[in-house]
Design an enzyme around this catalytic site. Sequence first.
Site, short mmCIF file in Angstrom:
data_model
loop_
_atom_site.label_atom_id
_atom_site.label_comp_id
_atom_site.label_asym_id
_atom_site.label_seq_id
_atom_site.Cartn_x
_atom_site.Cartn_y
_atom_site.Cartn_z
N ASP A 395 0.73 -1.17 -0.02
CA ASP A 395 -0.03 -0.08 0.20
C ASP A 395 0.73 1.36 -0.01
O ASP A 395 1.93 1.24 0.53
CB ASP A 395 -0.88 -0.02 1.22
CG ASP A 395 -1.78 1.13 1.18
OD1 ASP A 395 -2.62 1.35 0.33
OD2 ASP A 395 -1.62 2.05 2.34
N GLU A 448 1.07 -0.51 -5.16
CA GLU A 448 0.13 0.43 -5.32
C GLU A 448 0.93 1.66 -5.53
O GLU A 448 1.18 2.40 -4.51
CB GLU A 448 -1.03 0.67 -4.19
CG GLU A 448 -1.92 1.62 -4.58
CD GLU A 448 -2.37 2.46 -3.46
OE1 GLU A 448 -3.38 3.12 -3.53
OE2 GLU A 448 -1.78 2.41 -2.44
#
Length: 726
Positions: A395, A448
């Site tokens: 993330d 990401e």
Amino acid sequence: MYGTGPFTEADTDTHHDPHSVLGAHAVPGGVAFRAFRPYARSVTVVCGELRAELRHDGQGCFSALLPLQAVPDGYRLLVAYEETVVETEDAYRFLPTLGELDLHLIGEGRHEELWRALGAEPMTHQGVTGTRFTVWAPNARGVRLAGTFNYWDGAAYPMRSLGGCGVWELFVPGIGEGELYKFEITRQDGSRTLRADPMARRTEIPPNTSSIVHASHHEWGDAKWLAGRAERPAHEAPFSVYEVHLPSWRPGLTYRELAEQLPAYVKDLGFTHVELMPVAEHPFGGSWGYQVTGFYAPTARLGTPDDFKYLVDKLHQAGIGVLMDWVPAHFPRDDWALAEFDGRPLYEPADPRRAAHPDWGTLEFDFGRREVRNFLVANAVYWCEEFHIDGLRVDAVASMLYLDYSREPGQWVPNEHGGRENLDAVAFLQEMNATVYRRVPGVVTIAEESTAWDGVTRATHHKGPSGFGGLGFGLKWNMGWMHDSLEYMSKEPVHRRYHHHDMTFSMVYAYSENYVLPISHDEVVHGKRSLVSKMPGDWWQQRANHRAYLGFMWAHPGKQLLFMGQEFAQGAEWSEERGPDWWLLDPAYGAAADHRGVRDLVRDLNAVYRATPALWERDVHPDGFQWIVGDAADDNVLAFLRLDAEGAPLLSVSNFSPVVRHDYRLGVPDDIPAWHEVVNTDAARYGGSDVTRPDPVKPEAQGWHGRPASIRLTLPPLATVWLRPA
């Protein structure tokens, strides 16, 4: 040392070597025993026939000099309290449980199995069962152990410092699984703070915050899955992902209950993988798991760590890979967790300009500190090895890579070269990826990452134009494709001709990285509306757009990711409090057929996708894609070929206008005798108008679109059609 007065609670606060004072020690004249039990009425040494009561020196300290030749093996303490008597081993008679190699690797930041050295580990030590507790707290003046086993009073359980690496250790005999504990740390200013174990493998259910002694007893049944998952790299394999928020997929279900429903549902729809939003323990459910306090513990909200292993095992046995969101970018400021853990910045940078994350009110990790990098690299390995996770979606990579991320001038400090790149974060990500890929065959890491950083999925030892080695990820989320294509789809069809480039621009950079096409949770919350609700027009047109878009997405180079609820065109935004609107599929609901039709399409897309190597085998190679027509903006039509390694094609044609286009001519190769539809998103069974072609279509000798032959198709409205050689 034994004649200097009682060992007091103040001593346990700050003593670096309590084992040198407490326990049994050979001294001139015999063996000196000393125990610190603040609330005891008496303490007696018991060993065979020997029973000797220790003198109470005051303030909870008991001692005696016994005329023995040597320290007796296996002596025990009989401790009498006001209402009970407890017989126990003396925790201060044991040698350290960590060896020099462990301490060396921890000090160097190279302990790839850090969870085996730090934290709470039930074990047998010197023939005695108990639990070893270890914690890294280099700035602490002293560390004590508190838990249910000592009524949360750490005074009688001071830990010892092992060398200069900052590790504190204590083996406590007689306690085991299920005990709650924390570390009571004395800061440099003399104040105390009670902290959860950063390495805890199990935690209490939030809002409670204690760590729990845990040992795994799960017996895995996924050997066949693990043996086969490394046969193909992810970027050359079928890879369609169903993203799940476990607590809300079916609210109220535990890991084990989910294991009875989720694998069957995902297998029925044909997805190759699930991606679980963060599973690691977090205090606030509304963060969806993206603010982690227990990096080594699956959230206790849904069960135990072994219960989570059971879920992963069942998914594997159903032939489904398990990806997990992993959050190494930052952590919350809770005063019982990592923030200023031992009284000073430890896991976070000392410079507040580097430490404070401007967007989320959290703290960033100090990627330049080797022990912190070790904590995170080992954590990545831990989830893959201990929980058989098949991939980590990392993330917020962009927030790690740039020192000026969400910061104004003056709020950040350039790197040593005067640039904005966070060189420490780059080194960390390279180390993490290299370590995971080396240790765990078949695992994939996914970034990401929302910027144009060069080489996210390039190997770490290959330098690019920027001078950096690649970050070493296997795949990267294509945020540009997601943003552009949704922007196009949100327009009324009459206006789409002016935005045609939004659907074609992704092919300009399609091979710069290995991409995943993500329609994730982030796109269906906070006022962004669900996927079907982004679409223009009435309810029929919204669903038709939705279906056409999914057909286009599944054919486009790159892997697919779809968030739960979007597979059946849920109209409402996702909420972690209620999860998907499953009632939309209830036959008693009048419009259930509309939603079931979209789900049936997703099932068929996945089935044809998995059976058609042209759609995945050459995803990251330019020779796997050929435009037929990419400039038909006035028609709102896009057509292209996908090719497998042998050159076998699939033709994808999307008509993003609401009109039927009759006899639409498309150029095709001249070596295919006939084409037949394998997917048509306008089929009646999906809720469409059923403008389909059951019979094969044969090419004509007329050249078109620069091709030697052509076919004429009737293009259904707001639909995508896939054709393969008949």
